[in-house]
Structure formats: C-alpha cells, structure tokens
Design an enzyme around this catalytic site. Structure first.
Site, PDB file in Angstrom:
ATOM      1  CG  HIS A 173      26.324  20.909  60.547  1.00  0.00           C
ATOM      2  ND1 HIS A 173      25.033  20.423  60.464  1.00  0.00           N
ATOM      3  CD2 HIS A 173      26.839  20.773  59.297  1.00  0.00           C
ATOM      4  CE1 HIS A 173      24.794  20.016  59.234  1.00  0.00           C
ATOM      5  NE2 HIS A 173      25.870  20.217  58.482  1.00  0.00           N
ATOM      6  CD  GLU A 174      30.630  21.899  58.167  1.00  0.00           C
ATOM      7  OE1 GLU A 174      31.089  20.902  57.566  1.00  0.00           O
ATOM      8  OE2 GLU A 174      29.631  22.532  57.769  1.00  0.00           O
TER       9      GLU A 174
ATOM     10  CG  HIS B 242      29.331  16.953  57.640  1.00  0.00           C
ATOM     11  ND1 HIS B 242      28.302  16.105  57.299  1.00  0.00           N
ATOM     12  CD2 HIS B 242      28.859  18.212  57.431  1.00  0.00           C
ATOM     13  CE1 HIS B 242      27.249  16.829  56.913  1.00  0.00           C
ATOM     14  NE2 HIS B 242      27.556  18.106  56.989  1.00  0.00           N
TER      15      HIS B 242
ATOM     16  CG  HIS C 187      23.032  17.029  55.735  1.00  0.00           C
ATOM     17  ND1 HIS C 187      23.267  17.578  54.504  1.00  0.00           N
ATOM     18  CD2 HIS C 187      23.868  17.671  56.596  1.00  0.00           C
ATOM     19  CE1 HIS C 187      24.195  18.518  54.625  1.00  0.00           C
ATOM     20  NE2 HIS C 187      24.585  18.592  55.882  1.00  0.00           N
TER      21      HIS C 187
HETATM   22  N1  TQI Z   1      27.956  23.627  54.239  1.00  0.00           N
HETATM   23  C1  TQI Z   1      27.421  22.386  53.868  1.00  0.00           C
HETATM   24  C2  TQI Z   1      27.212  21.499  55.124  1.00  0.00           C
HETATM   25  O1  TQI Z   1      28.131  21.413  55.941  1.00  0.00           O
HETATM   26  C3  TQI Z   1      28.371  21.645  52.939  1.00  0.00           C
HETATM   27  C4  TQI Z   1      27.816  20.306  52.573  1.00  0.00           C
HETATM   28  C5  TQI Z   1      26.745  20.065  51.791  1.00  0.00           C
HETATM   29  C6  TQI Z   1      28.259  19.068  53.045  1.00  0.00           C
HETATM   30  N2  TQI Z   1      26.516  18.721  51.741  1.00  0.00           N
HETATM   31  C7  TQI Z   1      27.417  18.103  52.494  1.00  0.00           C
HETATM   32  C8  TQI Z   1      29.305  18.699  53.876  1.00  0.00           C
HETATM   33  C9  TQI Z   1      27.559  16.751  52.782  1.00  0.00           C
HETATM   34  C10 TQI Z   1      29.462  17.347  54.125  1.00  0.00           C
HETATM   35  C11 TQI Z   1      28.584  16.405  53.597  1.00  0.00           C
HETATM   36  O2  TQI Z   1      26.145  20.950  55.247  1.00  0.00           O
HETATM   37  S1  TQI Z   1      27.025  24.837  54.738  1.00  0.00           S
HETATM   38  C12 TQI Z   1      24.840  24.155  57.952  1.00  0.00           C
HETATM   39  C13 TQI Z   1      23.392  23.922  58.248  1.00  0.00           C
HETATM   40  C14 TQI Z   1      26.532  24.531  56.349  1.00  0.00           C
HETATM   41  C15 TQI Z   1      25.220  24.334  56.636  1.00  0.00           C
HETATM   42  O3  TQI Z   1      27.880  25.970  54.766  1.00  0.00           O
HETATM   43  O4  TQI Z   1      25.867  24.925  53.903  1.00  0.00           O
HETATM   44  C16 TQI Z   1      25.757  24.201  58.954  1.00  0.00           C
HETATM   45  C17 TQI Z   1      27.463  24.577  57.348  1.00  0.00           C
HETATM   46  F1  TQI Z   1      23.180  22.721  58.687  1.00  0.00           F
HETATM   47  F2  TQI Z   1      22.976  24.713  59.177  1.00  0.00           F
HETATM   48  F3  TQI Z   1      22.680  24.148  57.209  1.00  0.00           F
HETATM   49  C18 TQI Z   1      27.079  24.399  58.659  1.00  0.00           C
HETATM   50 CL1  TQI Z   1      25.281  24.046  60.604  1.00  0.00          CL
HETATM   51 ZN    ZN Z   2      26.167  19.567  56.650  1.00  0.00          ZN
END
Ligand code: TQI
Ligand code: ZN
Ligand code: ZN
Length: 169
Positions: A126-127, A130, A136
């Site tokens: 996922h990261e 980004h 998303h």
């Molecule tokens: N971290 C958030 C994410 O990676 C951080 C974030 C929020 C973000 N909005 C963003 C990063 C916009 C970049 C751009 O989405 S998290 C998931 C999932 C997170 C969440 O820790 O909440 C995953 C990290 F999708 F499962 F909710 C990894 Cl896979």
């Molecule tokens: Zn994300």
C-alpha cells in the site's frame, strides 16, 4: 476508482529505476534478511505491472526511497501514535520517505497474521503505491482502499491498482 495526489506527481520519465534502502538504525527486531525479502516482494508486485524497476541501494543515504521504523514524534511533523491507529506513512513523488510505526505488532513471516498483528507486506504494498503517486481508491478490493482489517493479509494488486499505476508509468 483509483486516485492520484493533487497535481498527479510521479517520478520523472527518465528515471525508471528507483533505489530503496532500509535504515540501518531505525529498525525493529525482525532479522535483516526477513525484512529485506518482504520489501523486495512488495516492490516486485508494482514492478511486474509497470516499466519501473526497484533495486536495493548500497548506501542508505543515496537511496531514492528511504524506509525506516520510528516511534512517536520522529521529526517530520507526522508523529506515530503507538499500537494500531496509524501504521505507516509514505509521501508523494519524489519525496521517497517511507516510515513505519515501530510500535506495531508487525507480522513478518508471510502467514496469516493473528488478531492484533499487522501484516508488514500488506502495508508495504500500500505505501509503495503512495510513493509511486497513487492516492486512495474507492474499490474495496484495491490495495489502495484506505482500510485494512487487523489479522488479514492483502498483497495482490487489484485491476483498479494496476489501471491507476499504469497511467503514471
Ligand atoms: N496510514 C495512512 C495511509 O497510508 C496515512 C495516510 C492517510 C496517507 N492519507 C494519506 C498516506 C494519503 C498518503 C496519502 O493510508 S495508515 C492502510 C489501509 C495505513 C492504512 O497507517 O492508516 C494501509 C497504512 F489502507 F489499510 F488502511 C497502510 Cl494498507
Ligand atoms: Zn494510504
Ligand atoms: Zn514519518
């Protein structure tokens, strides 16, 4: 449906190979070979569907993508919050910072994580989305859907993720 960051930033078209490295100091207790193979597999999933390639950098300081595990406030204005909540964050192209919350109970053995554990490879896939410029997705099956359930694994790119990243690379 997939989305991009505002202005649709991406890595420049003359740069199709990105290097990455795991911080030698900002780490969790998992062994080095295990961590390296998890991140290598996560990058490979995106390389398989784009013209991008990813190689481990010899020097952390010279890497395009810098991966590290941090606790709480770690100097970028986006403090981590301890167990659960925020698990990781990564920035849009071409920043390259990829930070994970050292306080999580990371599952690193590739089997189904127990409840309360977070599957590291799932979060890494996922990261990396980004880091490549994806925001998303509204598609529930997509890697870029902004919710994952503790105790599950989600590592396969969905058609929606592939369509989005292929518009960038
Ligand atoms: N971290 C958030 C994410 O990676 C951080 C974030 C929020 C973000 N909005 C963003 C990063 C916009 C970049 C751009 O989405 S998290 C998931 C999932 C997170 C969440 O820790 O909440 C995953 C990290 F999708 F499962 F909710 C990894 Cl896979
Ligand atoms: Zn994300
Ligand atoms: Zn950070």
């Amino acid at each position: 449906l997939y989305s991009f960051f505002p202005g649709s930033p991406s890595w420049p078209s003359n740069k199709r190979q990105l290097t990455y490295a795991i911080s030698p100091t900002a780490r969790i207790s998992a062994d080095d070979a295990t961590l390296r193979s998890i991140f290598a597999r996560a990058f490979e999933r995106w390389a398989n569907v784009t013209q991008m390639t990813f190689v481990e950098a010899a020097e952390y300081s010279a890497a395009d993508i810098k991966i590290g595990f941090y606790s709480g406030d770690h100097g970028d204005g986006e403090a981590f919050d301890g167990v659960l909540g925020t698990l990781a964050h990564a920035f849009s192209p071409t920043n390259g910072r990829f930070h994970l919350d050292a306080a999580e109970n990371w599952a690193v053995d590739g089997s189904l994580p127990s409840v309360g554990e977070i599957d590291l490879e799932s979060v890494a896939v996922h990261e990396i989305g980004h880091l490549l410029g994806l925001g998303h997705s509204s598609v529930e099956e997509a890697i870029m859907f902004p919710t994952i359930t503790s105790g599950t694994r989600r590592v396969e790119l969905a058609a929606d993720d592939v369509a989005g990243v292929q518009l960038l690379y």
